[in-house]
Scaffold this motif. Structure first.
Motif, PDB file in Angstrom:
ATOM      1  N   ALA A 639       1.337  62.329 -18.836  1.00 21.94           N
ATOM      2  CA  ALA A 639       1.054  62.252 -17.404  1.00 21.94           C
ATOM      3  C   ALA A 639       2.315  62.501 -16.579  1.00 21.94           C
ATOM      4  CB  ALA A 639       0.467  60.881 -17.067  1.00 21.94           C
ATOM      5  N   LEU A 640       3.471  62.040 -17.079  1.00 26.91           N
ATOM      6  CA  LEU A 640       4.741  62.270 -16.389  1.00 26.91           C
ATOM      7  C   LEU A 640       5.035  63.759 -16.267  1.00 26.91           C
ATOM      8  CD1 LEU A 640       7.592  61.618 -15.304  1.00 26.91           C
ATOM      9  CD2 LEU A 640       8.334  61.345 -17.689  1.00 26.91           C
ATOM     10  N   MET A 641       4.910  64.493 -17.364  1.00 22.98           N
ATOM     11  CA  MET A 641       5.211  65.921 -17.331  1.00 22.98           C
ATOM     12  C   MET A 641       4.234  66.662 -16.413  1.00 22.98           C
ATOM     13  SD  MET A 641       7.815  65.730 -19.067  1.00 22.98           S
ATOM     14  CE  MET A 641       8.230  67.456 -18.912  1.00 22.98           C
ATOM     15  N   LYS A 642       2.994  66.221 -16.406  1.00 20.50           N
ATOM     16  CA  LYS A 642       2.004  66.835 -15.517  1.00 20.50           C
ATOM     17  C   LYS A 642       2.383  66.609 -14.060  1.00 20.50           C
ATOM     18  CE  LYS A 642      -2.977  66.899 -14.564  1.00 20.50           C
ATOM     19  NZ  LYS A 642      -4.302  66.311 -14.927  1.00 20.50           N
ATOM     20  N   ARG A 643       2.820  65.384 -13.734  1.00 19.70           N
ATOM     21  CA  ARG A 643       3.212  65.091 -12.351  1.00 19.70           C
ATOM     22  C   ARG A 643       4.447  65.879 -11.947  1.00 19.70           C
ATOM     23  NH1 ARG A 643       3.617  58.973 -10.390  1.00 19.70           N
ATOM     24  NH2 ARG A 643       1.363  59.221 -10.672  1.00 19.70           N
ATOM     25  N   ILE A 644       5.396  66.012 -12.848  1.00 25.40           N
ATOM     26  CA  ILE A 644       6.614  66.758 -12.523  1.00 25.40           C
ATOM     27  C   ILE A 644       6.277  68.209 -12.188  1.00 25.40           C
ATOM     28  CG2 ILE A 644       8.670  67.764 -13.615  1.00 25.40           C
ATOM     29  CD1 ILE A 644       9.246  65.045 -14.812  1.00 25.40           C
ATOM     30  N   HIS A 645       5.417  68.826 -12.989  1.00 21.49           N
ATOM     31  CA  HIS A 645       5.043  70.218 -12.721  1.00 21.49           C
ATOM     32  C   HIS A 645       4.248  70.331 -11.420  1.00 21.49           C
ATOM     33  CE1 HIS A 645       6.795  71.562 -16.390  1.00 21.49           C
ATOM     34  NE2 HIS A 645       5.972  70.873 -17.170  1.00 21.49           N
ATOM     35  N   ASN A 646       3.414  69.332 -11.121  1.00 28.88           N
ATOM     36  CA  ASN A 646       2.696  69.323  -9.845  1.00 28.88           C
ATOM     37  C   ASN A 646       3.669  69.189  -8.678  1.00 28.88           C
ATOM     38  OD1 ASN A 646       0.155  69.605 -10.932  1.00 28.88           O
ATOM     39  ND2 ASN A 646      -0.273  67.416 -11.012  1.00 28.88           N
ATOM     40  N   ASN A 647       4.713  68.358  -8.866  1.00 26.65           N
ATOM     41  CA  ASN A 647       5.723  68.195  -7.819  1.00 26.65           C
ATOM     42  C   ASN A 647       6.442  69.511  -7.529  1.00 26.65           C
ATOM     43  OD1 ASN A 647       5.212  65.522  -7.337  1.00 26.65           O
ATOM     44  ND2 ASN A 647       6.903  64.740  -8.577  1.00 26.65           N
ATOM     45  N   TYR A 648       6.767  70.254  -8.594  1.00 25.98           N
ATOM     46  CA  TYR A 648       7.404  71.563  -8.405  1.00 25.98           C
ATOM     47  C   TYR A 648       6.548  72.432  -7.482  1.00 25.98           C
ATOM     48  CZ  TYR A 648      11.287  71.683 -11.767  1.00 25.98           C
ATOM     49  OH  TYR A 648      12.476  71.496 -12.406  1.00 25.98           O
ATOM     50  N   ARG A 649       5.284  72.529  -7.822  1.00 24.67           N
ATOM     51  CA  ARG A 649       4.392  73.398  -7.034  1.00 24.67           C
ATOM     52  C   ARG A 649       4.261  72.910  -5.590  1.00 24.67           C
ATOM     53  NH1 ARG A 649       1.688  73.541 -12.158  1.00 24.67           N
ATOM     54  NH2 ARG A 649       0.403  71.729 -11.619  1.00 24.67           N
ATOM     55  N   THR A 650       4.152  71.591  -5.415  1.00 27.00           N
ATOM     56  CA  THR A 650       4.004  71.033  -4.068  1.00 27.00           C
ATOM     57  C   THR A 650       5.249  71.282  -3.223  1.00 27.00           C
ATOM     58  OG1 THR A 650       2.566  69.301  -4.951  1.00 27.00           O
ATOM     59  CG2 THR A 650       3.501  68.930  -2.768  1.00 27.00           C
ATOM     60  N   ILE A 651       6.411  71.039  -3.817  1.00 26.45           N
ATOM     61  CA  ILE A 651       7.675  71.208  -3.075  1.00 26.45           C
ATOM     62  C   ILE A 651       7.859  72.661  -2.633  1.00 26.45           C
ATOM     63  CG2 ILE A 651      10.198  71.168  -3.331  1.00 26.45           C
ATOM     64  CD1 ILE A 651       9.726  68.678  -5.195  1.00 26.45           C
ATOM     65  N   ILE A 652       7.620  73.585  -3.555  1.00 28.65           N
ATOM     66  CA  ILE A 652       7.767  75.006  -3.208  1.00 28.65           C
ATOM     67  C   ILE A 652       6.757  75.395  -2.130  1.00 28.65           C
ATOM     68  CG2 ILE A 652       7.621  77.361  -4.088  1.00 28.65           C
ATOM     69  CD1 ILE A 652      10.050  75.803  -5.112  1.00 28.65           C
ATOM     70  N   GLY A 653       5.521  74.929  -2.268  1.00 26.55           N
ATOM     71  CA  GLY A 653       4.473  75.290  -1.312  1.00 26.55           C
ATOM     72  C   GLY A 653       4.727  74.723   0.072  1.00 26.55           C
ATOM     73  N   VAL A 654       5.041  73.425   0.155  1.00 29.83           N
ATOM     74  CA  VAL A 654       5.242  72.771   1.458  1.00 29.83           C
ATOM     75  C   VAL A 654       6.459  73.338   2.178  1.00 29.83           C
ATOM     76  CG1 VAL A 654       5.855  70.593   2.578  1.00 29.83           C
ATOM     77  CG2 VAL A 654       4.054  70.644   0.845  1.00 29.83           C
ATOM     78  N   ASN A 655       7.578  73.406   1.473  1.00 23.06           N
ATOM     79  CA  ASN A 655       8.801  73.882   2.133  1.00 23.06           C
ATOM     80  C   ASN A 655       8.721  75.368   2.466  1.00 23.06           C
ATOM     81  OD1 ASN A 655      10.889  71.565   2.187  1.00 23.06           O
ATOM     82  ND2 ASN A 655      10.016  71.438   0.138  1.00 23.06           N
ATOM     83  N   GLY A 656       8.078  76.141   1.579  1.00 25.65           N
ATOM     84  CA  GLY A 656       7.862  77.555   1.904  1.00 25.65           C
ATOM     85  C   GLY A 656       7.012  77.719   3.154  1.00 25.65           C
ATOM     86  N   GLY A 657       5.983  76.861   3.286  1.00 25.70           N
ATOM     87  CA  GLY A 657       5.138  76.908   4.473  1.00 25.70           C
ATOM     88  C   GLY A 657       5.893  76.549   5.737  1.00 25.70           C
ATOM     89  N   LEU A 658       6.772  75.531   5.672  1.00 25.51           N
ATOM     90  CA  LEU A 658       7.565  75.130   6.839  1.00 25.51           C
ATOM     91  C   LEU A 658       8.506  76.246   7.285  1.00 25.51           C
ATOM     92  CD1 LEU A 658       8.465  71.417   5.942  1.00 25.51           C
ATOM     93  CD2 LEU A 658       6.829  72.218   7.653  1.00 25.51           C
ATOM     94  N   ILE A 659       9.104  76.930   6.312  1.00 26.33           N
ATOM     95  CA  ILE A 659       9.994  78.048   6.652  1.00 26.33           C
ATOM     96  C   ILE A 659       9.199  79.151   7.344  1.00 26.33           C
ATOM     97  CG2 ILE A 659      11.351  79.932   5.654  1.00 26.33           C
ATOM     98  CD1 ILE A 659      12.377  77.938   3.572  1.00 26.33           C
ATOM     99  N   ALA A 660       8.015  79.449   6.808  1.00 26.20           N
ATOM    100  CA  ALA A 660       7.173  80.501   7.407  1.00 26.20           C
ATOM    101  C   ALA A 660       6.772  80.138   8.832  1.00 26.20           C
ATOM    102  CB  ALA A 660       5.931  80.718   6.550  1.00 26.20           C
ATOM    103  N   LEU A 661       6.407  78.871   9.070  1.00 25.79           N
ATOM    104  CA  LEU A 661       6.021  78.429  10.407  1.00 25.79           C
ATOM    105  C   LEU A 661       7.208  78.484  11.371  1.00 25.79           C
ATOM    106  CD1 LEU A 661       3.766  75.350   9.503  1.00 25.79           C
ATOM    107  CD2 LEU A 661       3.003  77.531  10.461  1.00 25.79           C
TER     108      LEU A 661
END
Length: 698
Positions: A639-661
């Motif tokens: 479950a830890l490794m699954k959460r870490i990989h989910n965090n990677y995707r979330t961080i890239i998605g959220v921050n990429g979206g903020l830069i675009a906005l």
């Protein structure tokens, strides 16, 4: 203690203490005292208001008397619980956060603009200095981004934006530091709680087994072979070889004798020493654990290290994106919006917190994990190796049957004779025979002459003028050349295979076979099955027992492979061969003979109350006497490794979206910074949640 009742309902009461001010230590003493009471299920102490909320069972009058009798000076609470409290940490950071917000609001409301400009300019010096210093070291890291954003705003005369940026960065720093320290301290507290006992040497020189918490500075503690040295202190007598690998990294044991200094947490491999305690249990061990968690690079998982490297590698790309945005738009506001968002904060904070949270959750299942890299290895492991004795079995032999080969003596009489012969010898099978006789109230008188003990073979004596021997097949049937009575061959062939056998012979004839069983753990077969469901593809059992015993246990447990009559080096050799094949290997053991294999494995797990040296060498220790916790650890690691990989995707998605906005002009730079900090905090808080839902906890 004087108090007033503010509010109460059945089973719950809230009181206000009659004191002007409450210290954090007083709050901890009161809370620990209340939580130790049998009729109190929950107690919460509020430092600022001097209030206490108590949930209780039983008599209200009894609770009121209990509270009335309380005194900070006389309350009996564990010092380690006070030293390891997280109350002061949490209150300190709450105050920092509140003070920052209030000060910011007061400045904007009451200070004139010119004064705010001066304050903003003064505050900017710190950020710009750190940015320039980082740049001079040839590094493009987060301080460079912060300094650039603040510097550009200052040069444009936009002091409000610069001030807002520094305020948000300050809030972000407080929240990140608080979140990380809380995770570390929660974990350290769970790891530093140690209920083990030590041998205290009293004034008469006698050894007394006492709880660690009762030891004070200056007390004498005796440490025997195979045990962990519990305290820092000077060696006052004895001589020993001490393994200090966990502290210094030295592979060779170090000699300790009178005048030497012994370190807590190191293992005594040979000999015996008496240590004069320098510092009692509590802060010293707690601080060492915190230091280990925060500073030990070797314990970081590869995903944590990769996150840190990736975070630093992304800074140049963020700066490049800033330059490209300015060249394309010639709009400073849009350019600043890119600078206000960076990926590194969330990456550097969320990944370690995810690992620390997993280790903390493991501790709630009585599992102590010594570093994130072992959680990662656990999630990737496909092979698991079990030692049999004390791991799959309970390591407490019991007599399951007495098979008589005598026409004259009953099984109980034969057991009485065997107990009489075995009672003077300390090995586990001898204790099993003696205990079985006691349970049946087979009181015996000394009936033999001088007893001769042959190491690793058995016992020889004379009973009423007849020679009697008891021991292994090799000793009784081969060395002593005893024979099976005529007509008893079928009975011999039907002996239970899963038991170990003690052979008792009188006057050269086999009189009885005492079947000694090391009971299999009730949950062993279920745990093996659940491990396979959790991703383990190969389950191996290794034991020093005979082929027939190993085969019987292996069949009942459901392992894929088993090896009998193995030596300690055989276990380690098997682990190394599996690793050479590219497999991550988990080794489960509890004895000194398992230590070599435990240290060789990708993850070494020491079970229950086994040898201290095994627990020290192991990467994971499980205090609970239940194999299901290994399954829990496997699921938790996955479950830890699954959460870490989910965090990677979330961080890239959220921050990429903020830069675009920001580049699109939809949001302002200060808004980008605010949303960035909020997203980082949200991801970090989400990373602190428990991994296993209630229905998955075993």
């Amino acid at each position: 203690m004087k108090f007033a009742i503010k509010h109460e309902i059945k089973g719950r009461i809230r009181i206000h203490l009659a004191q002007k001010r409450m210290t954090y230590r007083q709050a901890d003493i009161l809370q620990c005292y209340l939580e130790d009471q049998a009729n109190i299920s929950k107690a919460t102490v509020y430092v600022r208001t001097q209030d206490v909320a108590v949930t209780y069972t039983g008599s209200r009058d009894e609770l009121i008397r209990l509270l009335s009798r309380f005194s900070y000076e006389t309350a009996q609470v564990a010092e380690s619980a006070l030293e390891n409290s997280g109350r002061e940490l949490n209150e300190t950071y709450k105050e920092k956060l509140i003070n920052s917000v209030v000060l910011r609001a007061l400045n904007k409301m009451f200070l004139p603009y010119p004064v705010r400009v001066v304050i903003t300019t003064a505050k900017s010096v710190k950020y710009i200095y750190h940015g320039v210093r980082t740049l001079m070291k040839g590094k493009l890291e987060v301080p460079v981004l912060d300094a650039t954003a603040i510097g550009v705003s200052m040069l444009r005369g936009d002091f409000n934006t610069a001030g807002s940026t520094m305020f948000l960065l300050g809030i972000g720093e407080i929240l990140e530091e608080w979140t990380h320290k809380k995770s570390v301290n929660d974990l350290a507290r769970s790891m530093s709680i140690n209920a083990e006992k030590v041998w205290f040497v009293n004034e008469d020189g006698q050894e007394v087994l006492v709880p660690v918490s009762s030891i004070k500075a200056g007390d004498l503690v005796r440490v025997h072979m195979g045990n962990v040295i519990p305290f820092d202190g000077n060696v006052v007598s004895g001589e020993a070889m001490v393994n200090q690998t966990s502290l210094t990294g030295e592979s060779a044991p170090v000699r300790k004798a009178e005048g030497s200094f012994a370190y807590a947490g190191t293992v005594l491999e040979e000999g015996e020493i008496t240590v004069k305690v320098k510092e009692a249990a509590g802060s010293s061990r707690y601080e060492k654990i915190v230091s280990m968690i925060e500073d030990s690079e070797k314990l970081k998982s590869s995903v944590e290290s990769n996150a840190e490297h990736l975070a630093d590698k992304l800074v140049p790309y963020t700066l490049a994106g800033t330059g490209v945005t300015y060249l394309l738009t010639r709009n400073v506001t849009k350019t600043l919006a890119v600078l206000m968002v960076d990926f590194s904060c969330a990456l550097k904070l969320a990944m370690p917190i995810s690992v620390l949270s997993a280790i903390r959750e493991a501790s709630t299942h009585s599992i102590t994990v010594k570093g994130g890299k072992y959680m990662e290895a656990m999630s990737e492991a496909t092979t698991i190796v079990f030692d049999k004795t004390g791991t799959l079995t309970k390591a407490k032999p019991v007599v399951s049957d007495v098979v008589s080969f005598s026409e004259e003596l009953s099984p109980d009489e034969l057991l009485r004779i065997a107990a009489c012969m075995e009672e003077h010898f300390p090995h586990s099978m001898a204790r099993a025979v003696v205990n079985a006789a006691k349970e049946k109230h087979l009181v015996h008188e000394e009936m033999h002459s001088k007893v001769e003990y042959i190491v690793a073979h058995g016992i020889s004596t004379t009973i009423e003028g007849k020679k009697a021997v008891i021991g292994s097949w090799h000793f009784v049937m081969e060395d002593e050349k005893c024979v099976i009575p005529e007509g008893m061959e079928d009975r011999f062939e039907n002996l239970p295979l899963e038991c170990s056998h003690l052979y008792l012979a009188i006057e050269g004839k086999l009189a009885a076979v005492i079947c000694v069983e090391d009971p299999l753990r009730e949950e062993a077969a279920d745990a093996v099955r659940e491990l396979k469901e959790a991703g383990i593809t190969k389950v191996v059992m290794m034991t020093g027992d005979s082929e027939r015993t190993a085969a019987a246990i292996a069949k009942r447990v459901g392992v894929d492979e088993y090896y009998s009559e193995v030596l300690p080096e055989d276990k380690a050799s098997f682990v190394e061969k599996e690793k050479e094949l590219g497999n991550k290997v988990i080794m489960i053991g509890d004895g000194i003979n398992d230590s070599l294999a435990l240290s060789s494995a990708s993850v070494g797990i020491a079970i229950s109350d086994g040898a201290a040296i095994a627990r020290e060498i192991a990467d994971v220790t499980i205090s609970a006497d239940n194999l299901h916790e290994i399954v829990t650890l496997k699921r938790l690691s996955t479950a830890l490794m699954k959460r870490i990989h989910n965090n990677y995707r979330t961080i890239i998605g959220v921050n990429g979206g903020l830069i675009a906005l920001g580049v699109a002009g939809v949001i302002m730079p200060t808004t980008s910074a605010l949303l960035h900090n909020l997203s980082t905090l949200t991801i970090s808080l989400r990373s602190m949640r428990n991994y296993l839902p209630k229905e998955e906890e075993l």
